[in-house]
Motif scaffolding. Structure first.
Motif, PDB file in Angstrom:
ATOM      1  N   ARG A   1       9.039   0.852  17.919  1.00  0.00           N
ATOM      2  CA  ARG A   1       9.774   1.563  18.981  1.00  0.00           C
ATOM      3  C   ARG A   1      11.026   2.230  18.426  1.00  0.00           C
ATOM      4  NH1 ARG A   1       8.767  -1.510  24.648  1.00  0.00           N
ATOM      5  NH2 ARG A   1       6.696  -2.175  24.099  1.00  0.00           N
TER       6      ARG A   1
ATOM      7  N   ASN B   1       3.385   7.955  22.061  1.00  0.00           N
ATOM      8  CA  ASN B   1       3.175   6.803  22.940  1.00  0.00           C
ATOM      9  C   ASN B   1       1.733   6.300  22.879  1.00  0.00           C
ATOM     10  OD1 ASN B   1       5.828   6.725  23.823  1.00  0.00           O
ATOM     11  ND2 ASN B   1       5.432   8.023  25.583  1.00  0.00           N
TER      12      ASN B   1
ATOM     13  N   LYS C   1      -0.275  10.577  31.088  1.00  0.00           N
ATOM     14  CA  LYS C   1       0.843  10.225  30.208  1.00  0.00           C
ATOM     15  C   LYS C   1       1.855  11.370  30.122  1.00  0.00           C
ATOM     16  CE  LYS C   1      -0.060   6.092  28.875  1.00  0.00           C
ATOM     17  NZ  LYS C   1       0.845   4.989  29.195  1.00  0.00           N
TER      18      LYS C   1
ATOM     19  N   HIS D   1       1.153   4.627  19.609  1.00  0.00           N
ATOM     20  CA  HIS D   1       1.766   3.297  19.655  1.00  0.00           C
ATOM     21  C   HIS D   1       0.850   2.311  20.381  1.00  0.00           C
ATOM     22  CE1 HIS D   1       4.408   0.239  21.575  1.00  0.00           C
ATOM     23  NE2 HIS D   1       4.784   0.114  20.321  1.00  0.00           N
TER      24      HIS D   1
END
Length: 102
Positions: free
Chosen positions: A81, A61, A38, A64
């Motif tokens: 987002r 991220n 990532k 999320h």
């Protein structure tokens, strides 16, 4: 009682020594591989510069992804987002000052 041993890992070319229970070593290694992937994706996108910023964006991220999985129904992905975008803008505003310290 779980036996813990130090484990050497590498994330984006930086080495870390982490103490981990023996029975969780495989899961930790998978987590390291995922995090490294990532962070490299974020770095390679060219949109985020600096290892600290890349780490924060990777954490956001991954968080999320986790929250999306946990709350498939009734979770407003677009709002989340937008919140991440606002957090990134806030980081972009304050981190240049931190960079001056080093």
């Amino acid at each position: 009682m779980k036996n813990s041993n130090a484990m050497d890992v590498s994330i984006m070319g930086r080495d870390f020594r982490i103490t981990c229970p023996d029975d969780e070593r495989e899961e930790l290694q998978r987590a390291v591989i995922y995090l490294d992937k990532k962070m490299r994706e974020i770095r390679d996108s060219g949109k985020v510069i600096g290892s600290e910023r890349i780490a924060v964006m990777a954490a956001l991220n991954i968080t999320h992804e986790l929250l999306t999985e946990r709350h498939r129904e009734g979770f407003d992905t677009e709002e989340f987002r937008r919140r991440i975008d606002r957090m990134q803008a806030a980081l972009d505003a304050v981190l240049p000052e931190q960079d001056k310290l080093f």
